[in-house]
Design a protein around this motif. Sequence first.
Motif, PDB file in Angstrom:
ATOM      1  N   LEU A 144       0.846  -1.189   0.000  1.00 22.33           N
ATOM      2  CA  LEU A 144       0.000   0.000   0.000  1.00 22.33           C
ATOM      3  C   LEU A 144       0.883   1.241   0.000  1.00 22.33           C
ATOM      4  N   SER A 145       0.373   2.304  -0.584  1.00 20.65           N
ATOM      5  CA  SER A 145       1.097   3.574  -0.564  1.00 20.65           C
ATOM      6  C   SER A 145       0.986   4.199   0.824  1.00 20.65           C
ATOM      7  N   GLN A 146       1.832   5.168   1.087  1.00 16.49           N
ATOM      8  CA  GLN A 146       1.794   5.877   2.370  1.00 16.49           C
ATOM      9  C   GLN A 146       0.408   6.480   2.599  1.00 16.49           C
ATOM     10  N   LYS A 147      -0.182   7.062   1.569  1.00 12.35           N
ATOM     11  CA  LYS A 147      -1.523   7.665   1.698  1.00 12.35           C
ATOM     12  C   LYS A 147      -2.565   6.601   1.990  1.00 12.35           C
ATOM     13  N   GLU A 148      -2.479   5.465   1.314  1.00  8.44           N
ATOM     14  CA  GLU A 148      -3.443   4.386   1.568  1.00  8.44           C
ATOM     15  C   GLU A 148      -3.324   3.890   3.013  1.00  8.44           C
ATOM     16  N   ILE A 149      -2.107   3.781   3.501  1.00 12.54           N
ATOM     17  CA  ILE A 149      -1.896   3.358   4.889  1.00 12.54           C
ATOM     18  C   ILE A 149      -2.496   4.378   5.841  1.00 12.54           C
ATOM     19  N   GLU A 150      -2.221   5.653   5.613  1.00  8.31           N
ATOM     20  CA  GLU A 150      -2.767   6.707   6.472  1.00  8.31           C
ATOM     21  C   GLU A 150      -4.294   6.705   6.452  1.00  8.31           C
ATOM     22  N   ASP A 151      -4.881   6.531   5.269  1.00  8.55           N
ATOM     23  CA  ASP A 151      -6.345   6.489   5.153  1.00  8.55           C
ATOM     24  C   ASP A 151      -6.919   5.308   5.922  1.00  8.55           C
ATOM     25  N   ARG A 152      -6.300   4.145   5.785  1.00  3.63           N
ATOM     26  CA  ARG A 152      -6.793   2.945   6.458  1.00  3.63           C
ATOM     27  C   ARG A 152      -6.619   3.045   7.978  1.00  3.63           C
ATOM     28  N   LEU A 153      -5.553   3.688   8.434  1.00  2.00           N
ATOM     29  CA  LEU A 153      -5.330   3.832   9.872  1.00  2.00           C
ATOM     30  C   LEU A 153      -6.413   4.688  10.524  1.00  2.00           C
ATOM     31  N   ARG A 154      -7.019   5.592   9.781  1.00  4.71           N
ATOM     32  CA  ARG A 154      -8.118   6.397  10.332  1.00  4.71           C
ATOM     33  C   ARG A 154      -9.302   5.532  10.734  1.00  4.71           C
ATOM     34  N   GLU A 155      -9.409   4.357  10.127  1.00 11.43           N
ATOM     35  CA  GLU A 155     -10.490   3.419  10.432  1.00 11.43           C
ATOM     36  C   GLU A 155     -10.149   2.524  11.621  1.00 11.43           C
ATOM     37  N   LEU A 156      -8.911   2.600  12.100  1.00  5.49           N
ATOM     38  CA  LEU A 156      -8.448   1.730  13.189  1.00  5.49           C
ATOM     39  C   LEU A 156      -7.809   2.573  14.301  1.00  5.49           C
ATOM     40  N   PRO A 157      -8.627   3.213  15.128  1.00  7.38           N
ATOM     41  CA  PRO A 157      -8.064   4.018  16.220  1.00  7.38           C
ATOM     42  C   PRO A 157      -7.139   3.182  17.100  1.00  7.38           C
ATOM     43  N   GLY A 158      -6.042   3.791  17.494  1.00  9.23           N
ATOM     44  CA  GLY A 158      -5.074   3.116  18.344  1.00  9.23           C
ATOM     45  C   GLY A 158      -3.950   2.441  17.578  1.00  9.23           C
ATOM     46  N   TRP A 159      -4.138   2.246  16.282  1.00 12.22           N
ATOM     47  CA  TRP A 159      -3.109   1.628  15.449  1.00 12.22           C
ATOM     48  C   TRP A 159      -2.197   2.707  14.888  1.00 12.22           C
ATOM     49  N   THR A 160      -0.914   2.378  14.762  1.00 14.11           N
ATOM     50  CA  THR A 160       0.064   3.314  14.217  1.00 14.11           C
ATOM     51  C   THR A 160       0.896   2.626  13.138  1.00 14.11           C
ATOM     52  N   PHE A 161       1.602   3.444  12.386  1.00 15.94           N
ATOM     53  CA  PHE A 161       2.519   2.948  11.363  1.00 15.94           C
ATOM     54  C   PHE A 161       3.913   3.431  11.707  1.00 15.94           C
ATOM     55  N   GLU A 162       4.825   2.480  11.899  1.00 14.10           N
ATOM     56  CA  GLU A 162       6.227   2.816  12.131  1.00 14.10           C
ATOM     57  C   GLU A 162       7.080   1.606  11.791  1.00 14.10           C
ATOM     58  N   ASP A 163       8.291   1.866  11.354  1.00 16.18           N
ATOM     59  CA  ASP A 163       9.229   0.794  10.994  1.00 16.18           C
ATOM     60  C   ASP A 163       8.617  -0.185   9.997  1.00 16.18           C
ATOM     61  N   ASP A 164       7.876   0.339   9.022  1.00 18.02           N
ATOM     62  CA  ASP A 164       7.262  -0.465   7.958  1.00 18.02           C
ATOM     63  C   ASP A 164       6.283  -1.512   8.482  1.00 18.02           C
ATOM     64  N   ARG A 165       5.624  -1.212   9.595  1.00 20.34           N
ATOM     65  CA  ARG A 165       4.627  -2.112  10.186  1.00 20.34           C
ATOM     66  C   ARG A 165       3.474  -1.290  10.741  1.00 20.34           C
ATOM     67  N   ILE A 166       2.299  -1.918  10.802  1.00 15.40           N
ATOM     68  CA  ILE A 166       1.228  -1.326  11.580  1.00 15.40           C
ATOM     69  C   ILE A 166       1.208  -2.058  12.915  1.00 15.40           C
ATOM     70  N   SER A 167       0.915  -1.320  13.979  1.00 13.57           N
ATOM     71  CA  SER A 167       0.978  -1.935  15.299  1.00 13.57           C
ATOM     72  C   SER A 167       0.001  -1.294  16.263  1.00 13.57           C
ATOM     73  N   ARG A 168      -0.286  -2.040  17.316  1.00 15.39           N
ATOM     74  CA  ARG A 168      -1.125  -1.538  18.396  1.00 15.39           C
ATOM     75  C   ARG A 168      -0.796  -2.312  19.651  1.00 15.39           C
ATOM     76  N   THR A 169      -0.886  -1.626  20.788  1.00 19.78           N
ATOM     77  CA  THR A 169      -0.766  -2.261  22.092  1.00 19.78           C
ATOM     78  C   THR A 169      -2.122  -2.209  22.768  1.00 19.78           C
ATOM     79  N   TYR A 170      -2.566  -3.361  23.258  1.00 19.34           N
ATOM     80  CA  TYR A 170      -3.821  -3.469  23.998  1.00 19.34           C
ATOM     81  C   TYR A 170      -3.499  -3.628  25.472  1.00 19.34           C
ATOM     82  N   ARG A 171      -4.275  -2.978  26.327  1.00 13.12           N
ATOM     83  CA  ARG A 171      -4.162  -3.128  27.775  1.00 13.12           C
ATOM     84  C   ARG A 171      -5.329  -3.978  28.254  1.00 13.12           C
ATOM     85  N   LEU A 172      -5.026  -4.877  29.150  1.00  8.99           N
ATOM     86  CA  LEU A 172      -6.037  -5.774  29.692  1.00  8.99           C
ATOM     87  C   LEU A 172      -5.980  -5.750  31.214  1.00  8.99           C
TER      88      LEU A 172
END
Length: 101
Positions: A6-34
Amino acid sequence: MPSEPLSQKEIEDRLRELPGWTFEDDRISRTYRLGTHLAASALVAHIAVVQDELNHHSDLTLGYDSVRLAVNSHDAGGAVTEKDFALAQCVEDLAPAHGAA
């Protein structure tokens, strides 16, 4: 067949649909607290089942009361693809049942 990066713009657009997720080091990631270590462990086990069903696996890190997920697509040279966002959405859908925030 390899996945298309995906392009940088496509990644940014898709991340808006996934609150809490970020893009760094060529990966999307999230930390969940339980609430407990057992709840975090159960979430890891549930994610592992989903990953096997999708045949797409992330790096999972289990902490005392946290789970970190980071993913990209090896078949796309380590880039982020639609497969990564599909996995992220599946995890988003199941995490609340484990009490994840």
